[in-house]
Design a protein around this motif. Structure first.
Motif, mmCIF file in Angstrom:
data_model
loop_
_atom_site.group_PDB
_atom_site.id
_atom_site.type_symbol
_atom_site.label_atom_id
_atom_site.label_comp_id
_atom_site.label_asym_id
_atom_site.label_seq_id
_atom_site.Cartn_x
_atom_site.Cartn_y
_atom_site.Cartn_z
ATOM 1 N N SER A 171 0.844 -1.196 0.000
ATOM 2 C CA SER A 171 0.000 0.000 0.000
ATOM 3 C C SER A 171 0.877 1.243 0.000
ATOM 4 N N ARG A 172 0.520 2.197 -0.856
ATOM 5 C CA ARG A 172 1.333 3.405 -1.053
ATOM 6 C C ARG A 172 0.514 4.646 -0.720
ATOM 7 N N LEU A 173 1.133 5.605 -0.062
ATOM 8 C CA LEU A 173 0.518 6.902 0.187
ATOM 9 C C LEU A 173 1.360 7.969 -0.491
ATOM 10 N N ILE A 174 0.746 8.704 -1.414
ATOM 11 C CA ILE A 174 1.404 9.839 -2.059
ATOM 12 C C ILE A 174 0.848 11.112 -1.435
ATOM 13 N N TYR A 188 2.012 8.451 10.670
ATOM 14 C CA TYR A 188 0.957 7.456 10.880
ATOM 15 C C TYR A 188 0.995 6.380 9.790
ATOM 16 N N ALA A 189 1.167 6.829 8.548
ATOM 17 C CA ALA A 189 1.157 5.887 7.425
ATOM 18 C C ALA A 189 2.304 4.885 7.524
ATOM 19 N N GLU A 195 3.981 2.423 2.154
ATOM 20 C CA GLU A 195 5.118 3.090 1.528
ATOM 21 C C GLU A 195 4.690 4.539 1.333
ATOM 22 N N VAL A 196 5.479 5.484 1.821
ATOM 23 C CA VAL A 196 5.075 6.891 1.794
ATOM 24 C C VAL A 196 5.993 7.687 0.872
ATOM 25 N N ASN A 230 3.654 5.402 -11.319
ATOM 26 C CA ASN A 230 3.797 5.963 -9.975
ATOM 27 C C ASN A 230 2.571 5.716 -9.102
ATOM 28 N N VAL A 231 1.457 5.395 -9.726
ATOM 29 C CA VAL A 231 0.214 5.140 -9.002
ATOM 30 C C VAL A 231 -0.335 3.783 -9.419
#
Length: 328
Positions: A171-174, A188-189, A195-196, A230-231
């Motif tokens: 799981s990725r946070l952009i 938090y992420a 993955e941030v 990238n997404v």
């Protein structure tokens, strides 16, 4: 796939490379309340070292004790935890939550096939590709293949004695742009296993940013989001700067991606104005606008940056798990 599960595969490969046999345990299905969901993994080696989680600890303790006593020498088997002691063929540990769960236990001996299996699986996950493991219990065979099935798919066909487990990228946070809220969101992420990636083109804004393990991309957020690869479907995109030049453009490109969560910070009134701008200037349709969470996050009455970030991450987890919000 969450970061903990990725660590399980990475460690299993390391043990295999060092000449150890590896046992990979996967939660297949649950009945009633259970600590972890289907697909959760744990790996162990003959020394008793382990990584990952199947429950709150009772299942892990039982498995490791039985492994130390010499059980689990076959190719694979399925254990059911939470059943009555009268069922002599299955595990008899009672779960504190009162539920039951089936666990697939696979033995990977130290050989080239095991090394290749773990290597291929890890490469696919790091390459952001969905992949599926097919395990034939009766024929004692397993294989990997590309798949379009959702990463959360876990199936067990008792008649055919076949198991299907699908995996997806971590799981990725952009985070589009730096802000105080972004700092807490990143923290938090990371704790949640994401993955941030922080996209920030303003060099001065990053002077005081120091969150370990966060990848910083010195580029305009919308440009990074727009670029191919990238997404992916396990990506959440959030804009938290209060600067429409950053936030609006990020949203225009974000809705063109497969991200499972897209959100932008602002009050209800600010969000209404933003929706009008995105429709008028960005040409977004009603369907595209509906994908954007604005105002972002669960309504927790948040005021401080840390509280707002908590509301944001809670909503992201809620959407990813398919849960209905408790607070609207």
């Amino acid at each position: 796939m969450q970061h903990l599960d990725l660590q399980v595969i990475e460690q299993a490969l390391k043990w295999s490379k060092k000449g150890h046999s590896v046992w990979l345990c996967t939660v297949l299905r649950t009945f009633g309340s259970s600590p972890r969901e289907p697909g959760a993994m744990m790996a162990a080696c003959e020394q008793g070292d382990f990584i990952g989680s199947l429950s709150g600890g009772c299942v892990e303790d039982d498995f490791l004790l039985r492994l130390k006593e010499g059980e689990f020498t076959c190719f694979s088997q399925i254990l059911r935890y939470g059943v009555q002691a009268s069922d002599a063929k299955k595990a008899t540990v009672a779960l504190p939550c009162g539920g039951q769960l089936d666990v697939l236990v696979e033995r990977f001996p130290c050989n080239e096939d095991s090394l290749q299996h773990f290597s291929t699986l890890l490469e696919s996950l790091l390459g952001q590709q969905n992949i599926v493991r097919y395990i034939d219990l009766s024929r004692q065979k397993r294989e990997l293949s590309d798949t379009t099935l959702p990463a959360s798919t876990v199936e067990y066909d008792e008649t055919k004695q076949q198991v299907t487990v699908c995996y997806g990228p971590t799981s990725r946070l952009i985070i589009a742009g730096f802000s105080t809220v972004a700092v807490f969101c990143a923290q938090y992420a990371k704790m949640l296993g994401y993955e941030v990636i922080l996209c920030e083109h303003r060099e001065d804004s990053l002077i005081d940013f120091a969150v370990e393990g966060v990848r910083v991309e010195p580029s305009f957020p919308a440009d990074f989001i727009y670029q191919a690869n990238n997404v992916h479907a396990n990506t959440a995109i959030v804009a938290l700067t209060h600067d429409p030049r950053i936030d609006d453009l990020a949203m225009i490109d974000a809705v063109k991606t497969s991200a499972f969560y897209i959100g932008v910070m602002g009050s209800k009134r600010t969000s209404e104005k933003r929706a009008e701008r995105l429709k008028r200037i960005g040409g977004l349709s009603g369907e595209a606008l509906a994908r954007i969470h604005m105002p972002i996050g669960l309504n927790l009455g948040s005021k401080t940056p840390a509280e707002i970030a908590l509301a944001v991450m809670a909503d992201i987890v809620r959407v990813q798990k398919g849960a209905t919000p408790l607070v609207t």
